[in-house]
Motif scaffolding. Sequence first.
Motif, PDB file in Angstrom:
ATOM      1  N   THR A  35       0.832  -1.096   0.095  1.00 21.24           N
ATOM      2  CA  THR A  35       0.091  -0.039  -0.104  1.00 21.24           C
ATOM      3  C   THR A  35       0.843   1.273   0.146  1.00 21.24           C
ATOM      4  N   THR A  36       0.171   2.416  -0.593  1.00 24.36           N
ATOM      5  CA  THR A  36       1.033   3.297  -0.708  1.00 24.36           C
ATOM      6  C   THR A  36       0.793   4.443   0.424  1.00 24.36           C
ATOM      7  N   VAL A  37       1.607   5.278   1.162  1.00 21.45           N
ATOM      8  CA  VAL A  37       1.044   5.957   2.354  1.00 21.45           C
ATOM      9  C   VAL A  37       1.965   7.400   1.930  1.00 21.45           C
ATOM     10  N   ASP A  38       1.212   8.306   2.506  1.00 19.89           N
ATOM     11  CA  ASP A  38       1.707   9.650   2.687  1.00 19.89           C
ATOM     12  C   ASP A  38       2.355  10.030   4.093  1.00 19.89           C
ATOM     13  N   CYS A  39       3.000  11.039   4.458  1.00 15.57           N
ATOM     14  CA  CYS A  39       3.632  11.079   5.618  1.00 15.57           C
ATOM     15  C   CYS A  39       2.439  11.317   6.681  1.00 15.57           C
ATOM     16  N   HIS A  40       2.821  10.569   7.660  1.00 17.64           N
ATOM     17  CA  HIS A  40       1.862  10.273   9.016  1.00 17.64           C
ATOM     18  C   HIS A  40       2.070  11.635   9.939  1.00 17.64           C
ATOM     19  N   VAL A  41       3.028  12.305   9.805  1.00 16.85           N
ATOM     20  CA  VAL A  41       3.350  13.411  10.830  1.00 16.85           C
ATOM     21  C   VAL A  41       2.489  14.526  10.215  1.00 16.85           C
ATOM     22  N   CYS A  42       2.785  14.994   9.103  1.00 19.89           N
ATOM     23  CA  CYS A  42       2.173  16.111   8.515  1.00 19.89           C
ATOM     24  C   CYS A  42       1.022  16.011   7.154  1.00 19.89           C
ATOM     25  N   GLY A  43       1.139  14.807   6.686  1.00 18.86           N
ATOM     26  CA  GLY A  43       0.159  14.442   5.614  1.00 18.86           C
ATOM     27  C   GLY A  43       0.598  14.955   4.329  1.00 18.86           C
ATOM     28  N   THR A 209      -1.796   8.220  15.282  1.00 19.33           N
ATOM     29  CA  THR A 209      -2.981   7.852  15.885  1.00 19.33           C
ATOM     30  C   THR A 209      -2.785   6.878  17.096  1.00 19.33           C
ATOM     31  N   VAL A 210      -1.775   5.994  17.046  1.00 19.54           N
ATOM     32  CA  VAL A 210      -1.458   5.288  18.079  1.00 19.54           C
ATOM     33  C   VAL A 210      -0.973   5.879  19.346  1.00 19.54           C
ATOM     34  N   LEU A 211      -0.236   6.886  19.134  1.00 16.77           N
ATOM     35  CA  LEU A 211       0.202   7.932  20.177  1.00 16.77           C
ATOM     36  C   LEU A 211      -0.795   8.747  20.821  1.00 16.77           C
ATOM     37  N   LYS A 212      -1.824   8.947  19.890  1.00 17.90           N
ATOM     38  CA  LYS A 212      -3.004   9.712  20.477  1.00 17.90           C
ATOM     39  C   LYS A 212      -3.637   8.818  21.428  1.00 17.90           C
ATOM     40  N   PHE A 256      12.412   8.631  12.968  1.00 14.75           N
ATOM     41  CA  PHE A 256      12.470  10.000  13.335  1.00 14.75           C
ATOM     42  C   PHE A 256      13.569  10.342  13.777  1.00 14.75           C
ATOM     43  N   SER A 257      14.022  11.696  13.722  1.00 17.44           N
ATOM     44  CA  SER A 257      14.889  12.489  14.052  1.00 17.44           C
ATOM     45  C   SER A 257      14.546  13.485  15.263  1.00 17.44           C
ATOM     46  N   PRO A 258      15.352  13.856  16.052  1.00 16.39           N
ATOM     47  CA  PRO A 258      14.942  14.840  17.422  1.00 16.39           C
ATOM     48  C   PRO A 258      13.781  15.972  16.732  1.00 16.39           C
ATOM     49  N   ALA A 259      14.270  16.543  15.525  1.00 12.22           N
ATOM     50  CA  ALA A 259      13.354  17.370  15.000  1.00 12.22           C
ATOM     51  C   ALA A 259      11.848  17.025  14.645  1.00 12.22           C
ATOM     52  N   THR A 260      11.825  15.725  14.119  1.00 13.66           N
ATOM     53  CA  THR A 260      10.510  15.129  13.683  1.00 13.66           C
ATOM     54  C   THR A 260       9.666  14.456  14.933  1.00 13.66           C
ATOM     55  N   MET A 261      10.465  14.038  16.122  1.00 11.03           N
ATOM     56  CA  MET A 261      10.027  13.744  17.189  1.00 11.03           C
ATOM     57  C   MET A 261       9.044  14.853  17.923  1.00 11.03           C
ATOM     58  N   ARG A 262       9.803  16.139  17.946  1.00 16.34           N
ATOM     59  CA  ARG A 262       9.149  17.242  18.499  1.00 16.34           C
ATOM     60  C   ARG A 262       7.980  17.507  17.660  1.00 16.34           C
ATOM     61  N   GLN A 263       8.170  17.402  16.433  1.00 13.08           N
ATOM     62  CA  GLN A 263       7.028  17.737  15.599  1.00 13.08           C
ATOM     63  C   GLN A 263       5.720  16.781  16.085  1.00 13.08           C
ATOM     64  N   LEU A 264       6.232  15.514  16.169  1.00 10.69           N
ATOM     65  CA  LEU A 264       5.028  14.541  16.579  1.00 10.69           C
ATOM     66  C   LEU A 264       4.463  14.819  17.774  1.00 10.69           C
ATOM     67  N   ASN A 267       1.959  17.467  17.622  1.00 11.36           N
ATOM     68  CA  ASN A 267       0.815  17.055  16.752  1.00 11.36           C
ATOM     69  C   ASN A 267      -0.190  16.171  17.730  1.00 11.36           C
ATOM     70  N   VAL A 268       0.392  15.414  18.661  1.00 12.58           N
ATOM     71  CA  VAL A 268      -0.235  14.678  19.483  1.00 12.58           C
ATOM     72  C   VAL A 268      -0.848  15.586  20.736  1.00 12.58           C
ATOM     73  N   GLY A 269       0.061  16.615  21.047  1.00  9.75           N
ATOM     74  CA  GLY A 269      -0.518  17.392  22.245  1.00  9.75           C
ATOM     75  C   GLY A 269      -0.100  16.962  23.580  1.00  9.75           C
ATOM     76  N   MET A 270       1.385  16.493  23.397  1.00  6.61           N
ATOM     77  CA  MET A 270       2.101  16.084  24.680  1.00  6.61           C
ATOM     78  C   MET A 270       3.303  17.010  24.538  1.00  6.61           C
ATOM     79  N   GLU A 271       3.907  17.085  25.911  1.00  7.09           N
ATOM     80  CA  GLU A 271       5.244  17.945  26.039  1.00  7.09           C
ATOM     81  C   GLU A 271       6.217  16.994  26.026  1.00  7.09           C
ATOM     82  N   VAL A 272       7.304  17.818  25.440  1.00 11.29           N
ATOM     83  CA  VAL A 272       8.737  16.933  25.409  1.00 11.29           C
ATOM     84  C   VAL A 272       9.543  17.081  26.993  1.00 11.29           C
ATOM     85  N   ALA A 273       9.309  16.006  27.908  1.00 11.87           N
ATOM     86  CA  ALA A 273       9.875  16.218  28.870  1.00 11.87           C
ATOM     87  C   ALA A 273      11.510  15.770  28.930  1.00 11.87           C
TER      88      ALA A 273
END
Lengths: 343, 459
Positions: A35-43, A209-212, A256-264, A267-273
């Motif tokens: 199956t073909t997918v697009d970016c899950h972080v930004c669409g 979605t899983v993280l949400k 992921f990289s640190p940058a994309t992890m922060r973006q994720l 998007n989930v609505g959690m803080e990076v502790a």
Amino acid sequence: MAKTIQRSHLSKRYPGLSFVGVPHRPDCSEALRMTTVDCHVCGSDNVELLAVGEDFEYRTSPDSFLTVRCQDCGLVYMKHRPDMCELDRIYPVDYHAFNFSSKQFGFIYKVRRSLEAKRLLRACKGLGNDAKILDVGCGDGFHLNLLRDFGNKSWQVEGIDMSDHAVRAGREQGLTIHHGIVQTCELEQGSYDLALMIATIEHLDDPLTVLKSVKKLLKPGGRVVIVTDNTDTLDFKLFHQRHWGGYHFPRHWSLFSPATMRQLAVNVGMEVAELSTIVSPVNWVYSIRNFLDDWGAPTWLVNRFSLNSPVSLAIFTLFDNVHQWLGHGALLRVVLQNPGSPR
Amino acid sequence: MNIAKNSIAPVAIIGGGPAGLTAAWYLHRQKIPFILYEAGPKIAGLASSFHDTDGYTYDFGAHFINNRLAAAVGIGSQCRDVLYYGESVLIHGKTYGYPFGLMKSPRYVASALARRILPPSRQEMHQNAANWFRSSYGDLLANEVAIPLLEAWSGAPATELASAVGSKMQNTIPQTLKLRMASRLSRRAVGCGYSHEIPENPHVWHVYPEGGVGLLCQKLAEGIEQHIKLESPVQRIIVQDGRVVGVRCQDEEQPVSAVVSTAPANILSRLVEGTDILKPLGQLRYRPMVFVNLRLEGRNLLKDTVVWLPEGHFTSFRLTETPISMPWLAPEGKTLVTVDIGCEKGDRIWSMDDDALGELCIEELQEIIPDIKKRYRGCRVLRTPIAYPVYLNEYEEVRVKLAQSIGIDGLYPIGRNGEFSHALMEDVYWRTQHKMRQVIDYRNASQSRHHRSSAQFMH
């Protein structure tokens, strides 16, 4: 991994052989449903091509796979990946996460166990006696076992995994393991203090979605610890065109990289502790192994680089320590916290 | 036609080759309605292969794709690796590997160095293709190899061709060296000069889909068959107020929100109705080509997969023995040599019957394969009037303008014929997707314009 089919074997046995598709086990000659997918972080579907790979480690299919980097947010992901109905094919019975035992891996098992126990207990610091912990994608229960053996005996420790093999293996050891996925499994919402996603997020079809869903399971102020392959490393830079161990074709779908992890996290609505990197030799060892195997090196040399080879693991553990010191260790370790204060 | 209504109308795609089908696949994924019009009785166009009962496969030239494109389309499991690919040049009866073999000749090296030491002005270099090749390769190599090949390939004197013919052509020497080394070490035909859009690397190599490159088209067409209309040539593209509003096919008009066209640019200019803006495209020319596939006994009859023939006494400028790279294209112990001959529609070569063409080739190739007459087992000829776009200086401005923008809202040329470019297979795939994003943006913009104007009307 004795059954794996290497390119070097094939080219020696049949010089000049041209086979259809990439080398695969004899019982895996049918193409996977993809199956073909697009970016899950930004669409976005705007991508930069990174790598074409194949299942170097388990040879579960004749397919090749394309990994890309999202031009908009930087997520590295598999653009055309196996369909969800193919999980049993791409996670064969001999998959290492289902069988990571002292019997199979001996000395390496013991070393890893004590290292991981230390890391795990650090993540559990500050948990009360009645803490509830969920290991998402627990495999055969390696980390659950550690918590049971080294953690507070009054903690309530549970795991969840969608693989039959994994759940069976874990339950046989007397662990509490739910069969299914967090989005649909009926777990009590807002009840967990800590969730673990260790070497899990890269395997997911939709990490956002899983993280949400995981977030919903957590109490206010609850935390999730994510450990995953880091793309902001030297091994990625050197091997990203095909052989990087972290691609783990075709099983790692989002990287992921640190940058994309922060973006994720945003998007989930959690803080990076916390966000840091940790040492691991595995991607170094497997990048080299994949390269050697792919380019037809002799088998004895290819076999020097594997989870069964203490020498190469030791050397690259030291080597990755240098990168860790520079802030680019092979694995990312992120602690995300649910908003609100803990009880 | 009601323009407002058209913003939600389907997109029309003209042509069912790799470009048109990539466009269709992309729009289908984005849930944009479309209709693909194919003039012929089946999809794939020039990407088709022909098979005969003796076990030979015929393509329009040496066709392969690379593993990256195969993985992107999802046909990696149905492709074979090409283990070797090489090109040589035959001069004065000697073959030189291309490009490094030529560098072994001190004459060529000296002449190339002389040009490096005394380079011409930029303006002079870009005056025409002949100047470009002399400046880049040195006079000798240009005059003896590059220019004669270019002229035979395009059918025009190099002084009348635009310098753009050359400037897009090659990797740098270190890059070529790296890719060649990788090819030797990995024992795979690593692509070198087969993708302009995305950098090549040692891990991208040639592969051949089972049954031919047409498999790529079949895969792209999977699940969208109901939107493909075969034997449906588009007669007109209807333009109103500088925007595409519909197409006419089989004398029926279909409102459309945009048109994506793979039609050769000169034909497109004749299809458009309601504006003269595309008239200059009418002068663009494509080179017709005849491919004579000789069936021969034996294998490895040529020194390399491709042998270039710059010397004028050959009718052909290029020979290809595809089974050297792709053994499965001919039965064991036999081979296919494809003889490429540039021509003009209706000239002596174009109209010659197949057997006569075969005889002509056999006669000439005795110089290269002495016992070819004994080996010859007949031939099969493929002809196309649109093998390559010809970059003539006289319409270079028109070409450059076309590459920037077509000038009609909602009309998007794609593919090598539509864009009049020397795009390669993988380029076409990614460029077309990029264009489709523009189509979707355009469609969305027209829709919101339509909503805005109806909202104003309500007030």
